[in-house]
Each structure stands twice: as C-alpha cells, then as structure tokens.
Design an enzyme around this catalytic site. Structure first.
Site, PDB file in Angstrom:
ATOM      1  N   TRP A 179      42.777  33.416  44.537  1.00  0.00           N
ATOM      2  CA  TRP A 179      41.351  33.529  44.205  1.00  0.00           C
ATOM      3  C   TRP A 179      41.098  33.834  42.736  1.00  0.00           C
ATOM      4  CZ3 TRP A 179      44.081  36.415  47.779  1.00  0.00           C
ATOM      5  CH2 TRP A 179      44.004  35.967  49.111  1.00  0.00           C
ATOM      6  N   ASP A 180      42.120  33.813  41.893  1.00  0.00           N
ATOM      7  CA  ASP A 180      41.991  34.140  40.468  1.00  0.00           C
ATOM      8  C   ASP A 180      41.494  35.572  40.274  1.00  0.00           C
ATOM      9  OD1 ASP A 180      42.239  33.410  37.706  1.00  0.00           O
ATOM     10  OD2 ASP A 180      40.066  33.230  37.588  1.00  0.00           O
ATOM     11  N   TYR A 181      42.030  36.493  41.072  1.00  0.00           N
ATOM     12  CA  TYR A 181      41.640  37.897  40.977  1.00  0.00           C
ATOM     13  C   TYR A 181      42.519  38.638  39.960  1.00  0.00           C
ATOM     14  CZ  TYR A 181      38.481  37.749  45.030  1.00  0.00           C
ATOM     15  OH  TYR A 181      37.441  37.490  45.877  1.00  0.00           O
ATOM     16  N   ASP A 182      42.366  38.258  38.693  1.00  0.00           N
ATOM     17  CA  ASP A 182      43.062  38.964  37.613  1.00  0.00           C
ATOM     18  C   ASP A 182      42.697  40.448  37.602  1.00  0.00           C
ATOM     19  OD1 ASP A 182      43.812  36.419  36.870  1.00  0.00           O
ATOM     20  OD2 ASP A 182      42.472  36.323  35.136  1.00  0.00           O
ATOM     21  N   LYS A 208      38.428  42.729  40.184  1.00  0.00           N
ATOM     22  CA  LYS A 208      37.318  41.786  40.268  1.00  0.00           C
ATOM     23  C   LYS A 208      36.533  41.932  41.565  1.00  0.00           C
ATOM     24  CE  LYS A 208      38.782  38.004  37.243  1.00  0.00           C
ATOM     25  NZ  LYS A 208      39.141  36.561  37.173  1.00  0.00           N
TER      26      LYS A 208
END
Length: 392
Positions: free
Chosen positions: A316-319, A344
């Site tokens: 989910w691109d949860y940097d 995030k």
C-alpha cells in the site's frame, strides 16, 4: 513580527521562522536543527508570539532566491519544503535555508539581508521533483577555533552529492571528501533523479549520515535504499546499512524522511519506507524486513540494536513518513527514554528508545489474504491500543 521567505517566486510565510528568530539566550539556542532538536520535537520555548498577538503579525522582510527567473519551466517539477535553521553566534548567527535546486542562502535574521549563498550547480536530470527540506549544522571541534570550516553545514543534493560548506562564508570545506563534496552513488550506476535526496543529512558526534529518495512506481526493481555514514571532518566512509538485506529481487526501503539521534546513547533512528515493486509483492515473499520500520542502529557502526516493523509485506506504499520523535515518558514516577513513530495510517507507536520495548500494548489484527495469484500477504498487521489513531 512575521518573517517570510519568497522562494522561487511563491511567498512562504513561516511561523516557525519567526519563533526561531526570538532573541537567543544561553538556554534558548534558537532553531538549530530541522526538527528543533536532534530528536524531532519541533518545539520552541520562545514566547514572544502567542495566542494574544499572533493576529497582529506583519511582514518584516522578504527574501527572493531567484530560482523562478533562473529555472523557468523547470519550476513545475519543484516542491518548496525547506525549514530554515538559525545558527549560533559563533557560527555567524545567520538564518539558513535551501531552495528546491539545492542553493543555500544565509540571511541576517533581523533584516533578511543576504550574507552569502552557495550553489552546488546540480545535475538536474531525472524524473524526481526537485526539493530540499533543509541543511544540517555542526561544530567540528577537531578544527582549531578561528580556522575555516570549524562551523560547517551539510547538504545532500538532488544529484546525490554530500556537501560540507563553511557556515561563516558558504565556501566548500576543502578537507571534506573531494574539495568539499562526496558522490553518494555506489556501483548501481543509476542516473540522477532515479535516486536523489530531499531531507537534510543528520550529523552528530563526528558522524554525518544521509538517506535517499528513490523513484516510485517506475520499475519493478528500484535502487537500494542504502543509508550511508561518513566522518564529518574528512568525509571518509564509516558504514552502510541496507534495509533490504537478503531481498535481491526488490529495492527501495529507503530513508527519505528525516532521521533522529540520541547522541548521549549513540543511537540513530531510521524511518524506512516501502520496498519495490509498489502494490505487488509476489517476487519479494515474506515480511521484507527492515522495510516499513523504525530501525535503531549504532551511530558509530551502523549495527542494528533493535527494530520494529509497523507494516509487513507492504502492498500500500505505507512508508514511514515522519521523523521519529524522542522524548521522556513519565510513567508511575519513572522517566523512560522514549521514541514515537508516526505512520501513514495515523498510528503512533511508542517505544523505550534504548531497548525497543513497546510502551503501549500492540495487538495483531487479522487482515484478508490477497486474491492475486502468487501474492502471499501477511496474515496479521500490528496496531497499538493507544494513543488513538490520528484521523482527518
């Protein structure tokens, strides 16, 4: 009063700037670091501006960088995100900020008069937006007082160079690297813009550390998000940390957000990002440690002391999007050295920053499996019971 900086033709009124320019005293050094201090508290004890008078602020001065006139259409790829720092009197007591094209300006904080500027003349290739969040300062105590570059600033640039410049006059420090700078590329050979820098490097106790920004959503295997550390005096390499150790089919997991450091205990805190490819992980099975984590490493060796992964096998691109916050946790009369990491999803994970022990219970929440052939999602994800999730 209210100070403003006009960067690239767009006026950016910065309240923290006005707070930082409060007359410094022995116990109020000003805004010396990107986050106020090395632990990212973003707090100033200056009290000249308060709820009663903030509505009366007026513009005291404006500084224009000239980037709009110089770069024209390239301004469409910029993002102005710089937080100025206020240097101590011994270092010239200048207000210092950087532009998206990595120009550095030192200003008189009272009048806005320009004292010096430094232009690294970056390679502007690649597809990454141009941005510079700030510079870092240190007093290099092995340099005799009065000599050049005892007070130095560090800048990581879009084209992956680490610069050391004299805080007094803005000239490159000749004793650092190759006449003031280091190339941060390894053997990967990626073009400028595939890997770049935006956050200020961190410098503490003679060590300067830099993360990176890696191009998202462009390829299945991106460059590695290796964190690099150097001697802040000479520029000699000290250590490297690759968050994706053992994952040869992946990349990224880079540290693009600001880092924090507990200087007294020699601990550096790295907020790592998602691995590549984004949104699809069949070729990178498992949890993909140390991506999407807060990683505490030894400042001097880069060895991992402890870590916590807040998203496993990210799809989910949860940097980790924020600088870890260091503070003292007061509980039952005991003061515990703590660190908080925001995510995030709006979660706040709080740990004993020396041991990694969670100071709130962390639950394991079941999550649905992927319906994509070959994709093996993590069966659970961590969620703290407190503090409450931060929602818009």
């Amino acid at each position: 009063m209210k100070l403003s900086i006009d960067i690239n033709g767009a006026r950016c009124a910065i309240l923290v700037l006005a707070l930082a320019c409060h007359a410094a005293s022995a116990d109020e050094p000003g805004w010396l670091y990107y986050g106020g201090d090395q632990g990212g508290k973003h707090y100033s004890s200056a009290d000249q501006i308060n709820r009663d008078n903030v509505a009366d602020l007026e513009v005291a001065w404006t500084h224009r960088s000239g980037d709009m006139e110089r770069y024209g259409q390239e301004m469409k790829k910029t993002s102005t995100q710089s937080t100025p720092i206020l240097l101590p009197a011994a270092a010239g007591e200048s207000l210092v900020y950087c532009t998206p094209f990595n120009q550095v300006f030192a200003l008189d904080p009272a009048t806005g008069e320009q004292r010096w500027n430094f232009d690294p003349q970056i390679n502007r290739g690649g597809d990454r937006p141009f941005r510079c969040r700030g510079v870092s300062y240190t007093e290099q105590r092995d340099v005799p007082a009065g000599e050049a570059c005892r007070h130095r600033l560090f800048l990581s640039t879009h084209d992956r160079r680490l610069w050391a410049i004299d805080a007094i006059d803005g000239k490159p420090c000749q004793d650092f690297g190759d006449n003031g700078s280091l190339a941060l590329y390894g053997n990967e050979g990626h073009a400028p813009g595939d890997v770049s820098n935006s956050s200020a490097p961190l410098v503490a106790n003679g060590v300067v550390v830099t993360g990176s920004v890696v191009l998202d959503f462009a390829r299945s295997k991106t460059p590695r998000g290796t964190v690099l550390a150097f001697d802040s005096g000479s520029g000699l390499p000290l250590w490297q940390f690759d968050p994706l150790q053992g994952h040869e089919n992946s990349g990224s997991a880079n540290v693009w957000a600001p880092m924090s450091v507990d200087e007294a205990n020699g601990l550096l805190y790295l907020p790592t990002s998602a691995p590549s490819p984004d949104y699809y992980g069949a070729a990178r099975p498992g949890n993909n440690l140390y991506a999407n984590s807060i990683v505490a490493v030894d400042l001097y060796s880069g060895q991992v002391r402890w870590h916590f992964q807040h998203v496993r096998h990210d799809l989910w691109d949860y940097d980790s999007p924020a600088q870890p916050i260091l503070f003292q946790w007061n509980k039952n009369g005991e003061s515990i050295p703590a660190v908080a990491q925001l995510t995030k999803q709006g979660f706040v994970f709080v740990f004993n920053r020396l041991t990694g022990e969670s100071l709130w219970e962390i639950t394991e929440q079941p999550v649905p499996p992927s319906q994509i052939p070959g994709e093996m999602t993590s069966p659970t994800q961590p969620k703290p019971i407190a503090p409450p999730q931060l929602l818009n």
